[in-house]
Design an enzyme around this catalytic site. Structure first.
Site, PDB file in Angstrom:
ATOM      1  N   HIS A   1      -1.446  -5.502   1.310  1.00 31.88           N
ATOM      2  CA  HIS A   1      -2.636  -6.327   1.043  1.00 31.88           C
ATOM      3  C   HIS A   1      -2.186  -7.672   0.498  1.00 31.88           C
ATOM      4  O   HIS A   1      -1.206  -7.739  -0.242  1.00 31.88           O
ATOM      5  CB  HIS A   1      -3.528  -5.664  -0.015  1.00 31.88           C
ATOM      6  CG  HIS A   1      -4.476  -6.640  -0.678  1.00 31.88           C
ATOM      7  ND1 HIS A   1      -5.676  -6.997  -0.111  1.00 31.88           N
ATOM      8  CD2 HIS A   1      -4.362  -7.379  -1.811  1.00 31.88           C
ATOM      9  CE1 HIS A   1      -6.268  -7.896  -0.887  1.00 31.88           C
ATOM     10  NE2 HIS A   1      -5.486  -8.154  -1.925  1.00 31.88           N
TER      11      HIS A   1
ATOM     12  N   GLU B   1      -8.665 -10.787  -8.184  1.00 30.00           N
ATOM     13  CA  GLU B   1      -7.832  -9.597  -8.017  1.00 30.00           C
ATOM     14  C   GLU B   1      -6.706  -9.491  -9.059  1.00 30.00           C
ATOM     15  O   GLU B   1      -6.393  -8.388  -9.528  1.00 30.00           O
ATOM     16  CB  GLU B   1      -7.217  -9.601  -6.608  1.00 30.00           C
ATOM     17  CG  GLU B   1      -8.269  -9.398  -5.512  1.00 30.00           C
ATOM     18  CD  GLU B   1      -7.766  -9.724  -4.111  1.00 30.00           C
ATOM     19  OE1 GLU B   1      -6.587 -10.108  -3.951  1.00 30.00           O
ATOM     20  OE2 GLU B   1      -8.565  -9.603  -3.157  1.00 30.00           O
TER      21      GLU B   1
ATOM     22  N   LYS C   1       0.845  -1.190   0.000  1.00 38.56           N
ATOM     23  CA  LYS C   1       0.000   0.000   0.000  1.00 38.56           C
ATOM     24  C   LYS C   1       0.889   1.251   0.000  1.00 38.56           C
ATOM     25  O   LYS C   1       2.106   1.146   0.202  1.00 38.56           O
ATOM     26  CB  LYS C   1      -0.936  -0.061   1.212  1.00 38.56           C
ATOM     27  CG  LYS C   1      -1.873  -1.291   1.156  1.00 38.56           C
ATOM     28  CD  LYS C   1      -2.804  -1.381   2.362  1.00 38.56           C
ATOM     29  CE  LYS C   1      -3.681  -2.627   2.263  1.00 38.56           C
ATOM     30  NZ  LYS C   1      -4.605  -2.757   3.418  1.00 38.56           N
TER      31      LYS C   1
HETATM   32  N1  LIG Z   1     -12.196  -1.408  11.261  1.00 35.89           N
HETATM   33  C1  LIG Z   1     -11.408  -0.867  10.333  1.00 35.89           C
HETATM   34  N2  LIG Z   1     -11.032   0.428  10.416  1.00 35.89           N
HETATM   35  C2  LIG Z   1     -10.229   0.997   9.486  1.00 35.89           C
HETATM   36  N3  LIG Z   1      -9.740   0.345   8.420  1.00 35.89           N
HETATM   37  C3  LIG Z   1     -10.074  -0.946   8.299  1.00 35.89           C
HETATM   38  C4  LIG Z   1     -10.919  -1.626   9.251  1.00 35.89           C
HETATM   39  N4  LIG Z   1     -11.066  -2.903   8.847  1.00 35.89           N
HETATM   40  C5  LIG Z   1     -10.347  -3.011   7.707  1.00 35.89           C
HETATM   41  N5  LIG Z   1      -9.755  -1.846   7.393  1.00 35.89           N
HETATM   42  C6  LIG Z   1      -8.910  -1.578   6.212  1.00 35.89           C
HETATM   43  O1  LIG Z   1      -9.502  -2.247   5.114  1.00 35.89           O
HETATM   44  C7  LIG Z   1      -8.580  -3.222   4.608  1.00 35.89           C
HETATM   45  C8  LIG Z   1      -9.357  -4.414   4.119  1.00 35.89           C
HETATM   46  O2  LIG Z   1      -9.918  -5.093   5.225  1.00 35.89           O
HETATM   47  P1  LIG Z   1      -9.989  -6.673   5.256  1.00 35.89           P
HETATM   48  O3  LIG Z   1     -11.022  -7.036   6.248  1.00 35.89           O
HETATM   49  O4  LIG Z   1     -10.097  -7.203   3.866  1.00 35.89           O
HETATM   50  O5  LIG Z   1      -8.576  -7.068   5.900  1.00 35.89           O
HETATM   51  P2  LIG Z   1      -7.331  -7.788   5.220  1.00 35.89           P
HETATM   52  O6  LIG Z   1      -7.816  -8.841   4.265  1.00 35.89           O
HETATM   53  O7  LIG Z   1      -6.397  -8.208   6.306  1.00 35.89           O
HETATM   54  O8  LIG Z   1      -6.654  -6.596   4.452  1.00 35.89           O
HETATM   55  P3  LIG Z   1      -6.349  -6.508   2.876  1.00 35.89           P
HETATM   56  O9  LIG Z   1      -7.617  -6.871   2.141  1.00 35.89           O
HETATM   57  O10 LIG Z   1      -5.926  -5.077   2.665  1.00 35.89           O
HETATM   58  O11 LIG Z   1      -5.269  -7.500   2.646  1.00 35.89           O
HETATM   59  C9  LIG Z   1      -7.631  -3.503   5.765  1.00 35.89           C
HETATM   60  O12 LIG Z   1      -6.383  -3.981   5.345  1.00 35.89           O
HETATM   61  C10 LIG Z   1      -7.515  -2.140   6.397  1.00 35.89           C
HETATM   62  O13 LIG Z   1      -6.592  -1.313   5.666  1.00 35.89           O
HETATM   63 MG   LIG Z   2      -8.979  -8.403   2.580  1.00 34.47          MG
END
Ligand SMILES: Nc1ncnc2c1ncn2[C@@H]1O[C@H](COP(=O)(O)OP(=O)(O)OP(=O)(O)O)[C@@H](O)[C@H]1O
Ligand SMILES: [Mg+2]
Length: 159
Positions: free
Chosen positions: A125, A136, A19
């Site tokens: 990510h 993706e 990111k």
């Molecule tokens: N509660 C939250 N508050 C702020 N940002 C969040 C929150 N939950 C998720 N995010 C952001 O959204 C992204 C996508 O969330 P997801 O649940 O898919 O987690 P992840 O799969 O670990 O992350 P990514 O998809 O980026 O790999 C997170 O990486 C984070 O940057």
């Molecule tokens: Mg994710």
């Protein structure tokens, strides 16, 4: 998705993206080393300025979440480093290397545990399942941007 290279080994491809905080904090090399040193193979990589449309499509599953607009702003705020990384069980393995979504909960030794503090600045990510990788990868890469090549040390990584 995946290609069987021997009886035991199921090769997978994962979409991984550093990111905008990674290039801004000059951490791309260190983070890339984590994947290379593990024995994974980079088969595509490019620095890209993600636009709003692509960000919204990539994170479409979160469109109704309260953090969605902040997430889109974060991802589009400066260039990101998009990659396709290949290896045995690469998708779950890379999620382990990346660590928990909230860097405060991520184990030390993971990328998020070592290089990030805030959920909204969690530096990387990675695809969370084979279906996610399949969706993706084509969002970010044309087929001809993905390199199919053999690494000479493969027999030292895989038995
Ligand atoms: N509660 C939250 N508050 C702020 N940002 C969040 C929150 N939950 C998720 N995010 C952001 O959204 C992204 C996508 O969330 P997801 O649940 O898919 O987690 P992840 O799969 O670990 O992350 P990514 O998809 O980026 O790999 C997170 O990486 C984070 O940057
Ligand atoms: Mg994710």
């Amino acid at each position: 998705m995946g290609q069987r290279v021997s009886v035991e080994i199921m090769m997978e491809e994962s979409f991984v993206m550093m990111k905008p905080d990674a290039p801004q904090r000059r951490l791309m090399g260190k983070i890339l080393s984590r994947f290379e040193e593990k024995g994974l193979q980079i088969i595509a990589m490019k620095l890209i300025q993600i636009d709003e449309g692509l960000a919204k499509e990539h994170y479409g599953e979160h469109k109704d979440k309260p953090f969605f607009n902040d997430l889109v702003s974060y991802i589009t705020s400066s260039p990101a480093l998009a990659m396709v990384i290949k290896g045995e069980d690469a998708i779950s393995l890379i999620r382990k290397i990346v660590g928990a979504t909230n860097p405060k909960e991520a184990d030390l030794g993971t990328i998020r545990g070592d290089f990030a503090i805030d959920m909204g600045r969690n530096i990387i990510h990675a695809s969370d399942a084979p279906e996610s990788a399949k969706r993706e990868i084509p969002l970010f890469f044309d087929k001809d941007e993905i390199c199919d090549y053999d690494l000479v040390d493969n027999s030292w990584i895989y038995e």
